[in-house]
Design a protein around this motif. Structure first.
Motif, PDB file in Angstrom:
ATOM      1  N   ASN A 195       0.822  -1.207   0.000  1.00  0.00           N
ATOM      2  CA  ASN A 195       0.000   0.000   0.000  1.00  0.00           C
ATOM      3  C   ASN A 195       0.861   1.265   0.000  1.00  0.00           C
ATOM      4  O   ASN A 195       0.546   2.251  -0.662  1.00  0.00           O
ATOM      5  CB  ASN A 195      -0.942   0.008   1.207  1.00  0.00           C
ATOM      6  N   ILE A 196       1.976   1.230   0.733  1.00  0.00           N
ATOM      7  CA  ILE A 196       2.866   2.394   0.781  1.00  0.00           C
ATOM      8  C   ILE A 196       3.535   2.590  -0.576  1.00  0.00           C
ATOM      9  O   ILE A 196       3.655   3.715  -1.072  1.00  0.00           O
ATOM     10  CB  ILE A 196       3.917   2.215   1.892  1.00  0.00           C
ATOM     11  N   TYR A 197       3.932   1.487  -1.169  1.00  0.00           N
ATOM     12  CA  TYR A 197       4.580   1.570  -2.481  1.00  0.00           C
ATOM     13  C   TYR A 197       3.616   2.128  -3.531  1.00  0.00           C
ATOM     14  O   TYR A 197       3.998   2.960  -4.362  1.00  0.00           O
ATOM     15  CB  TYR A 197       5.067   0.180  -2.895  1.00  0.00           C
ATOM     16  N   ARG A 198       2.366   1.691  -3.487  1.00  0.00           N
ATOM     17  CA  ARG A 198       1.383   2.184  -4.455  1.00  0.00           C
ATOM     18  C   ARG A 198       1.148   3.689  -4.283  1.00  0.00           C
ATOM     19  O   ARG A 198       0.997   4.424  -5.262  1.00  0.00           O
ATOM     20  CB  ARG A 198       0.061   1.427  -4.296  1.00  0.00           C
ATOM     21  N   CYS A 233      -9.289  -0.108   1.265  1.00  0.00           N
ATOM     22  CA  CYS A 233      -8.689   0.961   2.051  1.00  0.00           C
ATOM     23  C   CYS A 233      -7.737   0.383   3.089  1.00  0.00           C
ATOM     24  O   CYS A 233      -7.961  -0.700   3.623  1.00  0.00           O
ATOM     25  CB  CYS A 233      -9.783   1.757   2.752  1.00  0.00           C
ATOM     26  N   HIS A 234      -6.678   1.121   3.394  1.00  0.00           N
ATOM     27  CA  HIS A 234      -5.692   0.654   4.358  1.00  0.00           C
ATOM     28  C   HIS A 234      -5.416   1.645   5.462  1.00  0.00           C
ATOM     29  O   HIS A 234      -4.692   1.352   6.397  1.00  0.00           O
ATOM     30  CB  HIS A 234      -4.364   0.358   3.655  1.00  0.00           C
ATOM     31  N   ASP A 235      -5.951   2.858   5.375  1.00  0.00           N
ATOM     32  CA  ASP A 235      -5.548   3.869   6.353  1.00  0.00           C
ATOM     33  C   ASP A 235      -6.715   4.610   6.981  1.00  0.00           C
ATOM     34  O   ASP A 235      -6.552   5.666   7.559  1.00  0.00           O
ATOM     35  CB  ASP A 235      -4.598   4.889   5.709  1.00  0.00           C
ATOM     36  N   GLY A 236      -7.918   4.048   6.882  1.00  0.00           N
ATOM     37  CA  GLY A 236      -9.050   4.668   7.551  1.00  0.00           C
ATOM     38  C   GLY A 236      -9.582   5.910   6.876  1.00  0.00           C
ATOM     39  O   GLY A 236     -10.371   6.637   7.449  1.00  0.00           O
ATOM     40  N   ARG A 237      -9.180   6.158   5.648  1.00  0.00           N
ATOM     41  CA  ARG A 237      -9.619   7.369   4.964  1.00  0.00           C
ATOM     42  C   ARG A 237     -10.801   7.075   4.057  1.00  0.00           C
ATOM     43  O   ARG A 237     -11.064   5.945   3.684  1.00  0.00           O
ATOM     44  CB  ARG A 237      -8.473   7.959   4.128  1.00  0.00           C
ATOM     45  N   THR A 238     -11.493   8.141   3.673  1.00  0.00           N
ATOM     46  CA  THR A 238     -12.587   7.999   2.727  1.00  0.00           C
ATOM     47  C   THR A 238     -12.019   7.845   1.322  1.00  0.00           C
ATOM     48  O   THR A 238     -10.856   8.146   1.076  1.00  0.00           O
ATOM     49  CB  THR A 238     -13.499   9.235   2.769  1.00  0.00           C
ATOM     50  N   PRO A 239     -12.826   7.373   0.356  1.00  0.00           N
ATOM     51  CA  PRO A 239     -12.309   7.206  -0.998  1.00  0.00           C
ATOM     52  C   PRO A 239     -11.834   8.528  -1.590  1.00  0.00           C
ATOM     53  O   PRO A 239     -12.268   9.603  -1.186  1.00  0.00           O
ATOM     54  CB  PRO A 239     -13.528   6.667  -1.765  1.00  0.00           C
ATOM     55  N   ASP A 240     -10.919   8.417  -2.573  1.00  0.00           N
ATOM     56  CA  ASP A 240     -10.416   9.619  -3.228  1.00  0.00           C
ATOM     57  C   ASP A 240     -11.535  10.364  -3.947  1.00  0.00           C
ATOM     58  O   ASP A 240     -11.466  11.560  -4.161  1.00  0.00           O
ATOM     59  CB  ASP A 240      -9.323   9.251  -4.245  1.00  0.00           C
ATOM     60  N   GLU A 250      -4.193  -3.821   1.193  1.00  0.00           N
ATOM     61  CA  GLU A 250      -3.193  -3.499   2.206  1.00  0.00           C
ATOM     62  C   GLU A 250      -3.787  -2.624   3.297  1.00  0.00           C
ATOM     63  O   GLU A 250      -3.720  -1.410   3.256  1.00  0.00           O
ATOM     64  CB  GLU A 250      -2.018  -2.782   1.550  1.00  0.00           C
ATOM     65  N   TYR A 251      -4.409  -3.241   4.256  1.00  0.00           N
ATOM     66  CA  TYR A 251      -4.938  -2.467   5.372  1.00  0.00           C
ATOM     67  C   TYR A 251      -4.784  -3.264   6.646  1.00  0.00           C
ATOM     68  O   TYR A 251      -4.672  -4.478   6.644  1.00  0.00           O
ATOM     69  CB  TYR A 251      -6.413  -2.106   5.167  1.00  0.00           C
ATOM     70  N   ASP A 252      -4.772  -2.567   7.756  1.00  0.00           N
ATOM     71  CA  ASP A 252      -4.699  -3.194   9.069  1.00  0.00           C
ATOM     72  C   ASP A 252      -6.030  -3.029   9.769  1.00  0.00           C
ATOM     73  O   ASP A 252      -6.732  -2.057   9.561  1.00  0.00           O
ATOM     74  CB  ASP A 252      -3.639  -2.512   9.949  1.00  0.00           C
ATOM     75  N   ILE A 253      -6.348  -3.988  10.641  1.00  0.00           N
ATOM     76  CA  ILE A 253      -7.498  -3.795  11.507  1.00  0.00           C
ATOM     77  C   ILE A 253      -7.021  -2.952  12.682  1.00  0.00           C
ATOM     78  O   ILE A 253      -6.539  -3.441  13.684  1.00  0.00           O
ATOM     79  CB  ILE A 253      -8.055  -5.142  12.000  1.00  0.00           C
ATOM     80  N   VAL A 254      -7.106  -1.656  12.506  1.00  0.00           N
ATOM     81  CA  VAL A 254      -6.698  -0.734  13.560  1.00  0.00           C
ATOM     82  C   VAL A 254      -7.884   0.140  13.905  1.00  0.00           C
ATOM     83  O   VAL A 254      -8.806   0.296  13.119  1.00  0.00           O
ATOM     84  CB  VAL A 254      -5.513   0.156  13.115  1.00  0.00           C
ATOM     85  N   VAL A 255      -7.847   0.686  15.092  1.00  0.00           N
ATOM     86  CA  VAL A 255      -8.991   1.476  15.528  1.00  0.00           C
ATOM     87  C   VAL A 255      -8.909   2.861  14.912  1.00  0.00           C
ATOM     88  O   VAL A 255      -8.527   3.832  15.534  1.00  0.00           O
ATOM     89  CB  VAL A 255      -9.046   1.547  17.066  1.00  0.00           C
TER      90      VAL A 255
END
Length: 677
Positions: free
Chosen positions: A223-226, A427-434, A471-476
């Motif tokens: 996800n970071i590379y993309r 999604c991988h970072d808790g953000r809304t779609p672009d 590429e996402y984590d189950i994070v709060v």
């Protein structure tokens, strides 16, 4: 087990046999950590190779980010600064190793330049990034950031330091390998975060090209590379050709699995397929049997190993030494349900309706159009209105189906189809779609939840697994709080646009209904406008009291209210007519308490209004409470934080106390004329 069962793939051999590739990219669970460890072991066996490992903690990354705050608006500046600092950091650690090695320290003792830099470097206790940050702080300024970046190479004496360090290793006849991992710790997908990663990759690539004595390798999550590929305008020229992407096919995965089986089951058979057939039975045997397992994974080692561990555990519980297809099905089902429950548990506080909303997709299709998904959510929410979960229902009313769908994307439950790559991105970072969802956009429920939701499909084909970027984590973390704040803000601001008086009366009624449905979700059900619109006594808004909270239970028990009446008045200042009208409604199931919603600025009672509240209570034993629209907005604001879902009940309870204890006990403000004598 990780080392003993390590599979030396073609990717591993490429990294140790060639210096062509500097960046290793892989999704979660594809073996980056195992590769990182095995490369360390491989090169540490060579006495001519020095291995330096960078594996920063999230606190170091976060601290380093603070240094780059002056450059937060510019990706290019962030990249330029971090490239210089990463290069300096690597060079300092290389020199520091030489200084600490008793056989090599003599090479550096008489070099005044390196000694002065190392003295300053070692004055700070802590990790590499902490040391780098403390030195950079001396030269970087927020007043003239561009100028500070331009002067940084000279202030760090970077060219001279680089020449000296390379000379050291040439004299020492040593080669240095720098391995950099865990760069996703503390990572944020903004200009600074992406700039930090870009700066590191540029520094590593430049040092790799600069000398055959330095071999840097950077491990990056996919996800970071993309994100880097998307944001860096120079990506194709400088980075793309330096990447090796970790990829597993079924044969490599079979080799990985059977290597572990040989150790666990003490099997001495050499051929992978024979090992697999030794521990399986029935439909699971053979190449096709192994591929049945892969259908429940994304062709990632971690997914497969978790699935097989659970499969053999199921077999052991039934006293079998070999696994059968039923064990695999139970394991896949169990893992899917567990992941779904983990999702609910992790996000329940910041996304209270997540269980309600995800459950709306049960027994359905995994792939849908956005328009269809919105309809599914709407229907499910409407049919579960009688739930007692107040905060969950309130959120569904605030966000609406479209906002809920965006929230599901932000936690990785659904992915959206990217027409440019023909892949589903999660999604991988808790953000809304672009971009906003369009009704014709395709979405896919993440495959790990298919079995848990009993969807029409329960497995992936190999080519489909390659089309999922997850590429996402189950994070709060979730976009839901932001979406909630926006929706509440829109509802509050809408009130100011409604004209006072008769012109805005109808619009005000609808605003009141929508707001009440949010505020008193689950406590009042079947809220509707003018349910008896053709009757003589036409009540504006009525809802059924479920007695589901302390306040509404008190209203039912003390005032016998099962059907709650709200009379909307799109103006301020109430008089006898309004109070008499509402009093006439309060009979039978409507009990002895009602509400008038007005456009007054606050809920305080004085003058004529207070007199009529007391008159209605004294003459008819009914209590009429004024609820200004502004007060409803105040209650709405309490829903910004879903953890404070009971705040509304406490405020309403307090308001009722105020009426009973104060307003009904006060003397009238009406002054009688003195009698004529």
């Amino acid at each position: 087990m990780l080392s003993d069962a390590f599979v030396a793939t073609a990717d591993f051999r490429s990294l140790i046999e060639s210096d062509d590739r500097t960046i290793v990219v892989g999704r979660r669970g594809t073996g980056k950590s195992a590769l990182y460890i095995e490369l360390q072991k491989h090169w540490k066996k060579d006495k001519k190779v020095i291995v330096i490992c960078f594996s920063p903690e999230d606190t170091e990354i976060i601290g380093f980010r603070s240094l780059l705050r002056p450059f937060s608006e510019s990706f290019n500046l962030s990249r330029a600064v971090t490239k210089l600092l990463w290069k300096y950091t690597m060079l300092m650690e290389m020199a520091n190793y030489v200084l600490s090695n008793y056989k090599l320290s003599s090479l550096i003792e008489r070099d005044s330049l390196l000694n002065s830099h190392l003295t300053r470097w070692n004055e700070t206790k802590g990790g590499y990034l902490t040391k780098s940050r403390n030195i950079a702080r001396l030269f970087l300024t927020s007043i003239y950031p561009e100028e500070a970046v331009g002067d940084l190479p000279g202030n760090l004496e970077l060219s001279q330091v680089e020449e000296k360090v390379l000379g050291l290793f040439d004299k020492a006849d040593r080669r240095v390998v720098v391995l950099m991992d865990r760069l996703d710790e503390g990572y944020e997908s903004d200009a600074v975060g992406i700039g930090m990663i870009a700066g590191l990759t540029y520094a590593a690539i430049e040092l790799n090209k600069r000398s055959h004595l330095i071999r840097p390798i950077v491990f990056l999550r996919d996800n970071i590379y993309r994100t880097l590929a998307k944001e860096d305008p120079d990506y194709s020229r400088n980075i793309e050709g330096q990447v090796i992407r970790l990829h597993w096919d079924w044969a490599q995965l079979l080799t990985l699995v059977t290597a572990r089986m040989k150790l666990s089951f003490k099997i001495t058979v050499e051929k992978d397929q024979k090992v697999w057939d030794r521990v399986t039975a029935g439909e699971l045997q053979g190449r096709d049997g192994f591929k049945k397992c892969l259908q429940f994974t994304l062709y990632r080692p971690r997914d497969l190993l978790s699935l097989l561990n659970e499969t053999f555990f199921c077999a052991a519980r039934h006293s079998r030494e070999t696994a059968i297809i039923q064990d695999l099905d139970r394991a896949a089902q169990s893992i899917s349900v567990a992941r779904l429950e983990d999702l609910w548990k992790e996000y329940s506080k910041i996304f209270p309706s997540i269980q309600l909303v995800t459950s709306s997709f049960k027994d359905g299709e995994p792939e849908l159009l956005v328009g269809s998904a919105i309809q599914v959510i709407q229907h499910h929410v409407e049919t579960t209105e009688d739930t007692s979960n107040h905060e969950s229902l309130a959120e569904t009313r605030i966000l609406q189906a479209s906002g809920l769908l965006q929230s599901l994307y932000s936690v990785g439950f659904i992915g959206i189809h990217d027409s440019s790559t023909s892949a589903f991105s999660f999604c991988h970072d808790g953000r809304t779609p672009d971009k906003g969802f369009e009704n014709r956009d395709k979405i896919l429920i993440h495959p790990c939840y298919w079995l848990g939701l009993n969807l029409s499909r329960n497995a992936l084909a190999p080519e489909e697994a390659e089309e999922i970027n997850d590429e996402y984590d189950i994070v709060v973390q979730s976009a839901t709080p932001e979406i909630r704040k926006v929706k509440i803000g829109q509802t509050v601001s809408q009130l100011d646009k409604i004209p006072l008086g008769r012109d805005g009366a109808r619009e005000f009624e609808h605003w009141c209904l929508d707001t009440l449905r949010i505020i008193f979700a689950s406590h009042l059900v079947n809220l509707e406008l003018a349910p008896n619109g053709q009757a003589v006594q036409r009540r504006d808004i009525v809802g059924t009291n479920r007695s589901g909270s302390d306040f509404w239970k008190r209203v039912h028990e003390d005032y016998k209210v099962r059907q709650v009446v709200f009379d909307s008045k799109n103006y301020s200042g109430l008089g006898p007519e309004e109070y008499r009208q509402l009093q006439s409604y309060l009979t039978g199931q409507y009990g002895k308490l009602g509400f008038i919603i007005t456009r007054d600025e606050d809920e305080h009672m004085t003058g004529v209004e207070l007199d009529w509240v007391r008159e209605m209570h004294k003459s008819h034993s009914v209590l009429i409470i004024k609820l200004p629209a502004r007060y409803l907005c105040k209650l709405l604001q309490k829903l910004r934080n879903p953890e404070k879902h009971d705040a509304i009940d406490r405020l309403m309870f307090s308001l009722l106390d105020n009426y009973e204890r104060n307003y009904l006990q006060l003397k009238t403000t009406y002054t009688r004329r003195p009698k004529r004598k």
